[in-house]
Scaffold this motif. Sequence first.
Motif, short mmCIF file in Angstrom:
data_model
loop_
_atom_site.label_atom_id
_atom_site.label_comp_id
_atom_site.label_asym_id
_atom_site.label_seq_id
_atom_site.Cartn_x
_atom_site.Cartn_y
_atom_site.Cartn_z
N ILE A 212 14.76 60.85 46.66
CA ILE A 212 14.87 61.88 45.61
C ILE A 212 15.41 61.30 44.30
O ILE A 212 15.64 62.05 43.35
N GLU A 213 15.61 59.98 44.24
CA GLU A 213 16.20 59.36 43.04
C GLU A 213 15.13 58.64 42.22
O GLU A 213 14.34 57.88 42.77
N SER A 214 15.16 58.88 40.92
CA SER A 214 14.24 58.21 40.00
C SER A 214 14.97 57.11 39.25
O SER A 214 16.11 57.29 38.81
N PHE A 215 14.30 55.98 39.06
CA PHE A 215 14.89 54.81 38.42
C PHE A 215 14.06 54.41 37.20
O PHE A 215 12.82 54.49 37.22
N SER A 216 14.76 53.96 36.15
CA SER A 216 14.12 53.49 34.93
C SER A 216 14.28 51.98 34.84
O SER A 216 15.26 51.42 35.34
N GLU A 217 13.35 51.32 34.17
CA GLU A 217 13.49 49.88 33.98
C GLU A 217 14.29 49.54 32.73
O GLU A 217 14.59 48.38 32.48
N ARG A 218 14.67 50.56 31.95
CA ARG A 218 15.48 50.30 30.77
C ARG A 218 16.76 51.13 30.81
O ARG A 218 16.87 52.09 31.59
N VAL A 219 17.70 50.78 29.97
CA VAL A 219 18.99 51.47 29.93
C VAL A 219 18.79 52.95 29.63
O VAL A 219 18.00 53.33 28.75
N GLN A 220 19.51 53.77 30.37
CA GLN A 220 19.50 55.21 30.16
C GLN A 220 20.92 55.71 29.94
O GLN A 220 21.84 55.25 30.60
N PRO A 221 21.12 56.62 29.00
CA PRO A 221 20.09 57.19 28.13
C PRO A 221 19.64 56.18 27.09
O PRO A 221 20.39 55.24 26.77
N HIS A 222 18.44 56.36 26.57
CA HIS A 222 17.98 55.52 25.47
C HIS A 222 18.13 56.30 24.18
O HIS A 222 17.69 57.45 24.08
#
Length: 336
Positions: free
Chosen positions: A161-171
């Motif tokens: 249920i977890e979503s991952f980004s390849e860049r720093v969040q928040p942007h």
Amino acid sequence: MPTPDRPLRRLGFLTIGSFDGDDPRPGHETTLEMIALGERLGFDSAFVRHRHLQFGISSPVAVLAAATQRTTRIELGTAVVPLGWENPLRLAEDLATVDVLSGGRLNPGVSVGPPMQWEHVRDALYPDTADVEDFGRERVSRLLRLVRGERASTFSGTVGIESFSERVQPHSPGLAGRMWYGAGSDSSAVWAAGQGLNLLTSNVVRSGGETDFAAIQSRQIRAYREANPAGRVSQGLVVVPTDSATPAQRERYAAYARERDARVGVPQGPAGLLFARDLVGTSAEIAERLWADAGFREVDEAVFALPFGFPHDDYVQIVTDIAGALGPALGWAPRG
């Protein structure tokens, strides 16, 4: 650039945020009160210093996060965060978070070099990697890449249920354009220009064997502008206007400046650091000295530094006179 017929465009102040080690909350509260006062007085910006393992702000980003909730307009900056104490990825997350909270008002200033008192803190700070840590400019470049949104991870997607980004969040898209570098030499100023960083100058430069502070600083600023004409440059001398000061305050300020005058014009330490003279006097007197300063004539914004170790009432008087008398004497107008 400011002259009597070309006004100063932007004005801010810089505070160290001192506190009592046995009761630290009041000092932090008065720092936040100073920032809120700066907004009411019409300053364009308020910057905070860092002081690791001292009795001044150790976490400027956290303090500015609190300041975002007490202000609505004034820009909030750090002068400067020494990256030797920081992990660039984690700092990029913190900076972006505070910038989002502020509505795009954060102006982070950074610097390089090993942490102060390195031999005493290395085992606590980097117990396993002290001998391989890079405290040079690449640390700044890495921070900039992460702030700009370049890849921080080789993975993006969903796991459970977890979503991952390849860049720093928040942007925060505009943050990279409001990053500053604290430079004290020609080469560092030119390097900052090449990185797209804005330039923070202060009351300290590397002498290179010279002793004319203003001439050195003005040359550094010109070198920066030649390499990056669109970049912002701010000067940060210590100024103490006395227009509304009491006789006791005037004497205290004069004694402070006299004590520090001994280092002026004499390169200090192995790095040959050269310090500017503190400016104490009426706003008219200080304005006249600034108009004659070669470094000041190269900038159109200033972040004047408050002196160390004074009580809160002194700082209120100083910033009130800067906003109400010195700034207007330099052609600046408070923001509504």
